[in-house]
Design a protein around this motif. Structure first.
Motif, mmCIF file in Angstrom:
data_model
loop_
_atom_site.group_PDB
_atom_site.id
_atom_site.type_symbol
_atom_site.label_atom_id
_atom_site.label_comp_id
_atom_site.label_asym_id
_atom_site.label_seq_id
_atom_site.Cartn_x
_atom_site.Cartn_y
_atom_site.Cartn_z
ATOM 1 N N VAL A 1 6.716 -0.168 -4.925
ATOM 2 C CA VAL A 1 7.217 1.086 -4.355
ATOM 3 C C VAL A 1 8.399 1.592 -5.180
ATOM 4 O O VAL A 1 8.474 2.770 -5.535
ATOM 5 C CB VAL A 1 7.631 0.908 -2.874
ATOM 6 C CG1 VAL A 1 8.400 2.117 -2.368
ATOM 7 C CG2 VAL A 1 6.408 0.654 -2.004
ATOM 8 N N SER B 1 4.528 8.303 0.391
ATOM 9 C CA SER B 1 4.569 7.986 1.819
ATOM 10 C C SER B 1 3.740 8.968 2.638
ATOM 11 O O SER B 1 3.313 8.660 3.746
ATOM 12 C CB SER B 1 6.008 7.963 2.332
ATOM 13 O OG SER B 1 6.612 9.224 2.200
ATOM 14 N N GLU B 2 3.503 10.170 2.072
ATOM 15 C CA GLU B 2 2.710 11.163 2.786
ATOM 16 C C GLU B 2 2.090 12.138 1.785
ATOM 17 O O GLU B 2 2.733 12.533 0.814
ATOM 18 C CB GLU B 2 3.608 11.924 3.762
ATOM 19 C CG GLU B 2 2.897 12.747 4.776
ATOM 20 C CD GLU B 2 3.854 13.321 5.819
ATOM 21 O OE1 GLU B 2 3.594 14.457 6.251
ATOM 22 O OE2 GLU B 2 4.833 12.649 6.174
ATOM 23 N N LYS C 1 5.192 13.547 -0.129
ATOM 24 C CA LYS C 1 6.487 12.921 0.182
ATOM 25 C C LYS C 1 6.475 11.532 -0.444
ATOM 26 O O LYS C 1 5.501 10.787 -0.293
ATOM 27 C CB LYS C 1 6.704 12.827 1.681
ATOM 28 C CG LYS C 1 6.913 14.174 2.331
ATOM 29 C CD LYS C 1 7.240 14.035 3.795
ATOM 30 C CE LYS C 1 7.409 15.404 4.423
ATOM 31 N NZ LYS C 1 7.694 15.305 5.859
ATOM 32 N N ALA D 1 8.336 7.717 -1.167
ATOM 33 C CA ALA D 1 9.175 6.698 -0.548
ATOM 34 C C ALA D 1 10.568 6.754 -1.167
ATOM 35 O O ALA D 1 10.754 7.215 -2.297
ATOM 36 C CB ALA D 1 8.562 5.317 -0.761
#
Length: 88
Positions: free
Chosen positions: A15, A44-45, A57, A59
């Motif tokens: 990540v 994350s999105e 989006k 992280a």
């Protein structure tokens, strides 16, 4: 559920160091991307709107690095351990 510390650290590392390039490529050309081969660890999105808009989006990389450093013991020794672990 058994949580393996090494797997958690590896996931945090992925990540923290994930490149946004594959997510941008997927947003710009979804038909031309082979999704299983993409590095989307830092996403994350991912939303695609009706009018063709895309929202990605990511992280919080600083938080992931901070968590990694904390798990490695913090301070200079922790930083050295973190860098060594990420390089291997």
């Amino acid at each position: 559920m058994d949580v393996d510390r090494e797997k958690v650290l590896e996931a945090l590392g992925r990540v923290a160091l994930s490149s946004p390039n594959d997510a941008v490529a997927l947003a710009l050309n979804p038909e031309g991307c082979f999704v299983p081969g993409l590095d989307l660890w830092g996403v994350s999105e991912f939303k695609r709107g009706n009018g063709g808009s895309v929202e990605i989006k990511f992280a919080d990389r600083v938080k992931a690095i901070s968590l990694l450093l904390e798990c490695m013991g913090g301070g200079e020794d922790g930083m050295a351990a973190l860098i060594e672990a990420l390089e291997s």
